[in-house]
Design a protein around this motif. Structure first.
Motif, PDB file in Angstrom:
ATOM      1  N   GLN A  18      37.261  -7.353  73.907  1.00 43.99           N
ATOM      2  CA  GLN A  18      37.086  -8.754  73.524  1.00 43.99           C
ATOM      3  C   GLN A  18      38.208  -9.189  72.571  1.00 43.99           C
ATOM      4  OE1 GLN A  18      33.136  -9.609  72.145  1.00 43.99           O
ATOM      5  NE2 GLN A  18      33.427 -11.807  72.342  1.00 43.99           N
ATOM      6  N   GLU A  77      41.451  -9.632  74.502  1.00 44.77           N
ATOM      7  CA  GLU A  77      41.410 -10.830  75.339  1.00 44.77           C
ATOM      8  C   GLU A  77      41.559 -12.099  74.509  1.00 44.77           C
ATOM      9  OE1 GLU A  77      37.762 -10.350  77.516  1.00 44.77           O
ATOM     10  OE2 GLU A  77      38.687  -8.976  78.957  1.00 44.77           O
ATOM     11  N   ASP A  78      41.140 -12.046  73.255  1.00 44.99           N
ATOM     12  CA  ASP A  78      41.256 -13.182  72.340  1.00 44.99           C
ATOM     13  C   ASP A  78      41.730 -12.647  70.991  1.00 44.99           C
ATOM     14  OD1 ASP A  78      41.024 -15.312  70.600  1.00 44.99           O
ATOM     15  OD2 ASP A  78      38.886 -15.669  70.988  1.00 44.99           O
ATOM     16  N   ASN A 116      42.329 -13.865  68.335  1.00 50.52           N
ATOM     17  CA  ASN A 116      41.731 -14.467  67.145  1.00 50.52           C
ATOM     18  C   ASN A 116      40.257 -14.120  66.980  1.00 50.52           C
ATOM     19  OD1 ASN A 116      44.021 -15.919  66.065  1.00 50.52           O
ATOM     20  ND2 ASN A 116      43.898 -17.163  67.923  1.00 50.52           N
ATOM     21  N   TYR A 117      39.695 -13.360  67.936  1.00 51.31           N
ATOM     22  CA  TYR A 117      38.275 -12.989  67.847  1.00 51.31           C
ATOM     23  C   TYR A 117      38.063 -11.955  66.745  1.00 51.31           C
ATOM     24  CZ  TYR A 117      33.795 -10.829  68.756  1.00 51.31           C
ATOM     25  OH  TYR A 117      32.531 -10.338  68.596  1.00 51.31           O
ATOM     26  N   SER A 162      40.739 -10.233  62.879  1.00 46.41           N
ATOM     27  CA  SER A 162      41.220 -10.416  64.246  1.00 46.41           C
ATOM     28  C   SER A 162      42.483  -9.579  64.436  1.00 46.41           C
ATOM     29  CB  SER A 162      41.530 -11.892  64.509  1.00 46.41           C
ATOM     30  OG  SER A 162      42.689 -12.286  63.799  1.00 46.41           O
TER      31      SER A 162
END
Length: 190
Positions: free
Chosen positions: A95, A98-99, A101-102, A109
């Motif tokens: 996750q 894939e992002d 900034n997650y 992040s």
């Protein structure tokens, strides 16, 4: 030309969930000798490290043998995942890749990890150009550094190195410009 050897720590005791004090396993202590052997041939000028024990201890054998003080830099620390341990780390890591900034509520992040690692690296490059440098590091932190210079490095590449401990990545710089990245698998004779 500046050469930086990022050294991902050797195997650590995953039963110790405290990031700062997590120690090397017996295998990790044995494998760090491979790091020492590799680095002895490289005319190293300076040794830096994340402040985390497993990263420091992986380069300490070399530093002690050669008489170098290890300069600990907090910004080279590993990513903070959250307030506690995550059991399904692979899904969480995917996750995050894939992002960028997650993050979890009390975590970081990958973008934040990358920013602080690159800022610390650039400061070293400014202050110590044309040297051979060692930096004790971590899997995720090092992966974000690779991704900064090679945007094609992503989750699948991270998955491939997840169990590769210790692992060395050689970066070559002209000033702050990265001119080469080389993965060195010291467990298999590089």
């Amino acid at each position: 030309m500046t050469i930086v050897y990022f050294v991902r720590h050797a195997e650590s005791n995953v039963n110790n969930h405290d990031d700062l004090s997590r120690e090397l396993t017996e295998k990790g202590k044995k494998d760090r000798k491979l790091v020492t052997k590799f680095l002895l041939e490289k005319r190293i000028d300076l040794v830096f490290s994340s402040p985390y024990k497993r990263a420091v201890d992986t380069v300490k054998d070399f530093a002690d043998q050669e008489g170098y003080a290890i300069q600990k830099i907090d910004d080279f620390r590993e990513r903070k995942v959250d307030a506690g341990w995550i059991d399904d780390f692979s899904s969480f890591a995917k996750q995050q890749w894939e992002d960028f900034n997650y993050k979890r509520s009390e975590g970081e992040s990958l973008h934040e990890v990358q920013e602080r690692n690159i800022a610390a690296l650039h400061a070293i490059l400014e202050d110590h150009g044309n040297k051979n440098i060692v930096i004790g590091s971590h899997g995720t932190a090092l992966s974000t550094v690779i991704n900064y210079y090679d945007g094609s490095f992503g989750f699948q590449d991270f998955e491939k190195i997840k169990t590769l401990m210790p692992w060395i990545v050689q970066f070559t710089f002209e000033g702050k410009q990265c001119t080469g990245i080389k993965s060195i698998d010291i467990l298999n004779g590089y």
